[in-house]
Write a protein that holds these residues in place. Structure first.
Motif, PDB file in Angstrom:
ATOM      1  N   GLY B  12       0.802  -1.217   0.000  1.00 51.42           N
ATOM      2  CA  GLY B  12       0.000   0.000   0.000  1.00 51.42           C
ATOM      3  C   GLY B  12       0.828   1.256   0.000  1.00 51.42           C
ATOM      4  N   LEU B  13       0.224   2.348   0.417  1.00 48.54           N
ATOM      5  CA  LEU B  13       0.859   3.668   0.393  1.00 48.54           C
ATOM      6  C   LEU B  13       1.111   4.167   1.815  1.00 48.54           C
ATOM      7  CD1 LEU B  13      -1.623   5.348  -2.137  1.00 48.54           C
ATOM      8  CD2 LEU B  13       0.670   4.491  -2.689  1.00 48.54           C
ATOM      9  N   VAL B  14       2.231   4.856   2.005  1.00 49.71           N
ATOM     10  CA  VAL B  14       2.523   5.549   3.261  1.00 49.71           C
ATOM     11  C   VAL B  14       2.890   6.988   2.906  1.00 49.71           C
ATOM     12  CG1 VAL B  14       4.058   5.692   5.259  1.00 49.71           C
ATOM     13  CG2 VAL B  14       3.352   3.454   4.396  1.00 49.71           C
ATOM     14  N   CYS B  15       2.162   7.947   3.481  1.00 51.78           N
ATOM     15  CA  CYS B  15       2.428   9.363   3.203  1.00 51.78           C
ATOM     16  C   CYS B  15       2.612  10.092   4.530  1.00 51.78           C
ATOM     17  CB  CYS B  15       1.256  10.018   2.478  1.00 51.78           C
ATOM     18  SG  CYS B  15       0.751   9.144   0.982  1.00 51.78           S
ATOM     19  N   VAL B  16       3.689  10.879   4.634  1.00 47.12           N
ATOM     20  CA  VAL B  16       3.900  11.691   5.838  1.00 47.12           C
ATOM     21  C   VAL B  16       4.382  13.080   5.409  1.00 47.12           C
ATOM     22  CG1 VAL B  16       4.989  11.829   8.109  1.00 47.12           C
ATOM     23  CG2 VAL B  16       4.631   9.587   7.066  1.00 47.12           C
ATOM     24  N   SER B  17       3.802  14.101   6.038  1.00 49.06           N
ATOM     25  CA  SER B  17       4.207  15.491   5.781  1.00 49.06           C
ATOM     26  C   SER B  17       4.396  16.218   7.093  1.00 49.06           C
ATOM     27  CB  SER B  17       3.120  16.241   4.993  1.00 49.06           C
ATOM     28  OG  SER B  17       2.976  15.723   3.701  1.00 49.06           O
ATOM     29  N   ASP B  18       5.344  17.143   7.118  1.00 47.62           N
ATOM     30  CA  ASP B  18       5.412  18.043   8.265  1.00 47.62           C
ATOM     31  C   ASP B  18       4.405  19.170   8.028  1.00 47.62           C
ATOM     32  OD1 ASP B  18       6.757  19.885   6.510  1.00 47.62           O
ATOM     33  OD2 ASP B  18       7.660  20.781   8.281  1.00 47.62           O
ATOM     34  N   SER B  19       4.364  20.149   8.930  1.00 45.70           N
ATOM     35  CA  SER B  19       3.347  21.199   8.789  1.00 45.70           C
ATOM     36  C   SER B  19       3.909  22.580   9.087  1.00 45.70           C
ATOM     37  CB  SER B  19       2.183  20.914   9.736  1.00 45.70           C
ATOM     38  OG  SER B  19       2.657  20.902  11.066  1.00 45.70           O
ATOM     39  N   ARG B  20       5.237  22.702   9.083  1.00 50.59           N
ATOM     40  CA  ARG B  20       5.820  24.012   9.391  1.00 50.59           C
ATOM     41  C   ARG B  20       6.043  24.806   8.112  1.00 50.59           C
ATOM     42  NH1 ARG B  20      10.424  24.238  13.786  1.00 50.59           N
ATOM     43  NH2 ARG B  20       8.558  23.845  15.017  1.00 50.59           N
ATOM     44  N   THR B  21       5.630  26.061   8.145  1.00 53.26           N
ATOM     45  CA  THR B  21       5.977  26.952   7.043  1.00 53.26           C
ATOM     46  C   THR B  21       6.754  28.110   7.647  1.00 53.26           C
ATOM     47  OG1 THR B  21       4.018  28.334   7.249  1.00 53.26           O
ATOM     48  CG2 THR B  21       3.848  26.394   5.832  1.00 53.26           C
ATOM     49  N   ASN B  22       7.640  28.683   6.859  1.00 48.96           N
ATOM     50  CA  ASN B  22       8.364  29.831   7.365  1.00 48.96           C
ATOM     51  C   ASN B  22       8.696  30.805   6.247  1.00 48.96           C
ATOM     52  OD1 ASN B  22      10.403  27.879   6.447  1.00 48.96           O
ATOM     53  ND2 ASN B  22      11.829  29.449   7.102  1.00 48.96           N
ATOM     54  N   ALA B  23       8.588  32.078   6.595  1.00 51.88           N
ATOM     55  CA  ALA B  23       9.069  33.137   5.721  1.00 51.88           C
ATOM     56  C   ALA B  23      10.060  33.885   6.588  1.00 51.88           C
ATOM     57  CB  ALA B  23       7.907  34.031   5.293  1.00 51.88           C
ATOM     58  N   GLY B  24      11.306  33.458   6.522  1.00 53.47           N
ATOM     59  CA  GLY B  24      12.303  33.937   7.484  1.00 53.47           C
ATOM     60  C   GLY B  24      12.148  33.167   8.780  1.00 53.47           C
ATOM     61  N   VAL B  25      13.143  33.256   9.646  1.00 56.70           N
ATOM     62  CA  VAL B  25      13.109  32.469  10.885  1.00 56.70           C
ATOM     63  C   VAL B  25      12.160  33.054  11.921  1.00 56.70           C
ATOM     64  CG1 VAL B  25      15.383  31.431  10.689  1.00 56.70           C
ATOM     65  CG2 VAL B  25      15.164  33.706  11.691  1.00 56.70           C
ATOM     66  N   ASN B  52       6.267  27.257  -2.449  1.00 58.96           N
ATOM     67  CA  ASN B  52       5.544  28.486  -2.114  1.00 58.96           C
ATOM     68  C   ASN B  52       4.118  28.197  -1.645  1.00 58.96           C
ATOM     69  OD1 ASN B  52       3.737  30.934  -3.057  1.00 58.96           O
ATOM     70  ND2 ASN B  52       5.801  31.688  -2.598  1.00 58.96           N
ATOM     71  N   LEU B  53       3.796  28.673  -0.445  1.00 59.13           N
ATOM     72  CA  LEU B  53       2.500  28.343   0.167  1.00 59.13           C
ATOM     73  C   LEU B  53       1.340  29.018  -0.548  1.00 59.13           C
ATOM     74  CD1 LEU B  53       1.044  26.877   2.531  1.00 59.13           C
ATOM     75  CD2 LEU B  53       1.348  28.972   3.863  1.00 59.13           C
ATOM     76  N   ALA B  54       1.528  30.250  -1.005  1.00 56.58           N
ATOM     77  CA  ALA B  54       0.455  30.940  -1.733  1.00 56.58           C
ATOM     78  C   ALA B  54       0.094  30.137  -2.985  1.00 56.58           C
ATOM     79  CB  ALA B  54       0.899  32.355  -2.105  1.00 56.58           C
ATOM     80  N   ASN B 181      17.167  20.347  10.913  1.00 57.76           N
ATOM     81  CA  ASN B 181      16.687  21.539  10.213  1.00 57.76           C
ATOM     82  C   ASN B 181      15.488  22.146  10.925  1.00 57.76           C
ATOM     83  OD1 ASN B 181      15.478  23.390   8.442  1.00 57.76           O
ATOM     84  ND2 ASN B 181      16.427  22.400   6.684  1.00 57.76           N
ATOM     85  N   LEU B 182      15.703  23.322  11.483  1.00 60.66           N
ATOM     86  CA  LEU B 182      14.670  24.011  12.258  1.00 60.66           C
ATOM     87  C   LEU B 182      13.407  24.309  11.455  1.00 60.66           C
ATOM     88  CD1 LEU B 182      16.349  26.798  14.360  1.00 60.66           C
ATOM     89  CD2 LEU B 182      15.091  24.796  15.150  1.00 60.66           C
ATOM     90  N   SER B 183      13.542  24.383  10.138  1.00 59.97           N
ATOM     91  CA  SER B 183      12.403  24.816   9.333  1.00 59.97           C
ATOM     92  C   SER B 183      11.449  23.666   9.019  1.00 59.97           C
ATOM     93  CB  SER B 183      12.890  25.483   8.047  1.00 59.97           C
ATOM     94  OG  SER B 183      13.382  24.519   7.158  1.00 59.97           O
ATOM     95  N   VAL B 184      11.761  22.474   9.518  1.00 60.93           N
ATOM     96  CA  VAL B 184      10.838  21.341   9.400  1.00 60.93           C
ATOM     97  C   VAL B 184      10.351  21.027  10.816  1.00 60.93           C
ATOM     98  CG1 VAL B 184      10.604  18.906   8.750  1.00 60.93           C
ATOM     99  CG2 VAL B 184      12.050  20.425   7.396  1.00 60.93           C
ATOM    100  N   GLY B 185       9.031  20.958  11.011  1.00 63.00           N
ATOM    101  CA  GLY B 185       8.552  20.790  12.380  1.00 63.00           C
ATOM    102  C   GLY B 185       7.219  20.087  12.491  1.00 63.00           C
TER     103      GLY B 185
END
Lengths: 240, 240
Positions: B12-25, B52-54, B181-185
């Motif tokens: 089957g399928l396994v999908c995982v995503s983080d949920s952090r977005t950042n525009a600068g720290v 790009n989130l937009a 990597n701080l930008s993944v959370g």
């Protein structure tokens, strides 16, 4: 590409560099990226390079030539590691200015070692020629393709780790990098220095047929698989 | 930044995503990057986004709106996963053209799922809107900050691995990435689908206080340290 790591730990220094250079995927060669300077009994200075090979070779050549010419400040007479790092940065800027090229053709260096009378140091020299020093909080630096091999260092390395464990850790970090990035490759050049010995270690070159390196590669993969297998399965509610 | 991984395995399928977005720290937020579409009993389609989130939000919004308008081709009526991937690519190009922005503001997607009557598929959709499909040789794709978490996948993952082991492997890959990597959370969004069930799994959101996720993080670090400790020390000639 390139991968170099250097560690400044309580017991001493551990430096490992790969030796693959590439200009496109069809132009691969072996060049040493770990360079040893110094005077036995007085100073050891290790320079590791990443980035443009024409630039880094020119910097290393000038640094060596000036030792022989014995004219002005050079790596065999700088009074401190800080001055050694400044000298490397200055030589890098000199090469970039001479070749009239911009930062895209620059390179970065790890400079580590010890000069009699002061503590050992490790510097990360940026493509602009300025630099930062390793501390007990941040006892290692990487240059080149650093990401694949960083997780094991972030987890296992600390300032108090023994030299031989730190070397295992560095080799595992190289294995992870080499598996995931074709542009990093063997042979590896490694050098281990025990603080205050002021000896010039000859270092070691590891080819793919080196039994210990081959064992590390196999056993680490097995160890990871076992570590994964020993973890309990995810709870049922994850599957809904 | 972002990290998403999707696996198409024998079971089957396994999908995982983080949920952090950042525009600068100093501008960090939580946005879901794993989106579920489909009709229970007929089709499951999972869309994961990086970039790009937009742009990615506009693409997801248009894909959802068009299902409701029921006008022309949309994700609830495309006959194949290949057509679904084409539709996502086309919608991405439409958003970029509408907003009159170039590829620097583009995004990439992982599209996975199954439509009744055909085999499950997993596509990696590039910022240009074209795409490649996963195979038995290459059963997983990553988008976003992929390097830190790649070594464990390259070592442990293969097409025949069970879903629950693959999920462990994915979570370890996220742990490695988040540590470096701080930008993944967190929180992480995960979804596991068993082939031919044609069910719409609700998926699961993992926060830092999730006991299994916390256990993975601790136990994996311990497992790595033990695997490293169990290896023999380097031979003496390495130290000369």
């Amino acid at each position: 590409m390139t991968y170099c790591v250097a560690m400044r730990l309580a017991e001493g220094l551990v430096c490992v560099s790969d030796s693959r250079t590439n200009a496109g995927v069809d132009h691969i060669a072996v060049f040493r990226k770990l360079h040893r300077f110094g005077i036995d009994g007085e100073r050891l200075i290790v320079l590791q390079s990443a980035g443009n090979l024409a630039t880094s070779q020119s910097v290393v050549t000038l640094l060596r030539q000036r030792i022989n010419s014995d004219d002005g400040l050079h790596l065999d007479n700088v009074p401190t590691m800080f001055e050694a790092a400044r000298l490397v940065g200055k030589t890098l800027r000199e090469v970039l200015a001479h070749d009239d090229i911009d930062r895209d053709f620059s390179c970065s260096f790890l400079l580590s070692g010890q000069i009699a009378g002061e503590a050992p140091q490790l510097y990360n020299i940026y493509p602009q020629g300025n630099f930062i020093a390793a501390t007990e909080d941040t006892p290692y630096f990487q240059i080149g393709e650093s990401k694949y091999g960083k997780p094991i260092l972030d987890r296992a390395l600390n300032y108090q780790l023994s030299l031989e464990k730190a070397l295992r850790c560095a080799l595992i970090s190289f294995d992870s990098t080499i598996r995931s990035n074709l542009s990093v490759g063997t042979p590896l050049d490694l050098l281990v220095y025990r603080h205050d010995s002021l000896r010039l270690p000859t270092g070691r070159r590891l080819y793919d047929d080196d039994p210990y390196w081959a064992m590390i590669r196999t056993q680490w993969s097995e160890g990871l698989k076992q570590a994964m297998a020993s973890m309990p399965p995810p709870p049922e509610e994850y599957w809904v």
